[in-house]
Design an enzyme around this catalytic site. Structure first.
Site, PDB file in Angstrom:
ATOM      1  N   ILE A 144       0.849  -1.192   0.000  1.00 54.16           N
ATOM      2  CA  ILE A 144       0.000   0.000   0.000  1.00 54.16           C
ATOM      3  C   ILE A 144       0.882   1.239   0.000  1.00 54.16           C
ATOM      4  CG2 ILE A 144      -1.612   1.390   1.365  1.00 54.16           C
ATOM      5  CD1 ILE A 144      -2.984  -0.990   0.130  1.00 54.16           C
ATOM      6  N   LYS A 145       0.615   2.137  -0.951  1.00 56.74           N
ATOM      7  CA  LYS A 145       1.256   3.451  -0.942  1.00 56.74           C
ATOM      8  C   LYS A 145       0.251   4.462  -0.413  1.00 56.74           C
ATOM      9  CE  LYS A 145       3.082   7.175  -3.804  1.00 56.74           C
ATOM     10  NZ  LYS A 145       3.063   7.800  -5.151  1.00 56.74           N
ATOM     11  N   GLN A 146       0.630   5.170   0.643  1.00 54.64           N
ATOM     12  CA  GLN A 146      -0.302   6.090   1.285  1.00 54.64           C
ATOM     13  C   GLN A 146       0.406   7.387   1.684  1.00 54.64           C
ATOM     14  OE1 GLN A 146      -3.125   7.686   1.747  1.00 54.64           O
ATOM     15  NE2 GLN A 146      -4.128   5.718   2.248  1.00 54.64           N
TER      16      GLN A 146
END
Length: 352
Positions: free
Chosen positions: A238-240
């Site tokens: 996940i890129k957040q």
């Protein structure tokens, strides 16, 4: 020497970030990055052997190889922010080969960019660095601007380019988010079938998430739930955005929440807010990488090093930044990436 440089860059934030003891989710509950992370976490999943090999390819490349951490260079801004706005400061990056060269020289685990960029250079570089194809984008030629990620190619085309992984964005909260969830979940299923890993740019976009001059699009509670949906559609990573505020659900008065989310599972400390994001990634079974943000000037390096410390001490897997590296002279961009990686190589920076 590297750790002293980290201390110098953190300045008066050093004690607060390096000595903080998290009292929200205990670190014993987390699945932390490690050299055997794939064996410990992914070996028991539904991911096939080809996906495991792809995950390992990314984790075993570049300066962070074998640590379990990731440093990914993402340059899709030519579409997401227009090529002129993105590359005017450093026009060499209109040529996509220089994007890959920066990732190689910068010791990145992988490079993430567009179908067109990789199509031009994939035969030369697919065997030299893991390639991540960003398969959807928000084009900026529609007026007025809308928040609508659309597919720019097929998962099969990414596989033919020699990609190790595919990346996609969902704008949770936007008018088109339901369609994007369906499209991306189907694309990720197909990517896994073909043996590629999956990375979700897990962003929120809604003008009504802004209230009383505060933008809650990066709120801890809202981004945490976006992460939870992202891992539900089987994103491996996940890129957040780094959270900078909390209480989006309560302030905007939508969705559902529990008071314990704010009294026990988070605090006002940035490491605790980031850890809440990580907890929503199945306690770290899916790696959390935080984005670097836009380039703002001389303070970029200190800010990025602080974000890397926050991510690592929260239990995250790495930092993914592009503009802060490629909008500088090439050699300076390389050193910028190395400085971020040094945080993940420093044994003095421990889990909070």
């Amino acid at each position: 020497m590297a750790f002293q440089h980290i201390l110098d860059l953190l300045g008066n934030r050093a004690d607060d970030l390096l000595q903080h003891e998290s009292k929200t989710f205990d670190k014993s509950l987390l699945h932390l990055p490690s050299p055997d992370f794939i064996d410990q976490v992914f070996l028991e999943t539904n991911r096939n052997p080809q996906v495991l090999r792809s995950l390992a390819a990314m984790r075993n490349h570049g300066r962070l190889a074998g640590t379990g951490y990731l440093s990914i260079l993402p340059i899709d801004q030519g579409i997401e922010h227009t090529a002129g706005a993105s590359f005017a400061k450093n026009p060499m990056y209109f040529d996509p080969e220089n994007i890959v060269k920066l990732a190689l020289e910068g010791g990145s685990n992988a490079v993430a960019t567009t179908f067109g960029n990789l199509a031009m250079v994939s035969r030369k570089y697919a065997h030299k660095i893991p390639l991540i194809v960003k398969i959807n984008h928000n084009e900026l030629l529609t007026y007025p601007t809308k928040y609508n990620q659309i597919m720019f190619g097929s998962v099969e085309d990414a596989w033919n380019l020699g990609a190790t992984a595919v990346g996609a964005t969902i704008y949770f909260g936007s008018e088109e988010s339901s369609r994007q969830i369906i499209e991306v979940s189907q694309a990720f299923e197909r990517a896994h079938e073909l043996g590629m890993a999956t990375i979700l740019w897990c962003y929120t976009r809604n003008n009504d998430f802004k209230k009383d001059s505060i933008n809650y699009e990066a709120a801890t509670d809202i981004t945490g739930q976006a992460n939870h949906i992202g891992v539900t559609i089987q994103a491996d990573i996940i890129k957040q955005k780094m959270p900078d505020v909390n209480g989006g659900f309560t302030k905007i008065n939508f969705s559902k929440n529990d008071p314990l989310m704010y009294s026990q599972l988070t605090s006002e400390h940035p490491i605790d807010m980031c850890r809440y994001q990580l907890a929503n990634c199945y306690m770290g079974r899916a790696g959390l990488i935080n984005s670097g943000g836009e380039s703002k000037g001389p303070g970029d390096l200190a800010d990025s090093v602080a974000n890397a410390v926050i991510n690592k001490r929260a239990g995250g897997t790495g930092l993914i930044l592009g503009r802060r590296a490629f909008q500088r002279p090439f050699a300076e961009g390389v050193e910028f990436l190395h400085s971020i990686q040094d945080v993940y190589l420093a044994p003095e920076v421990t889990i909070a």
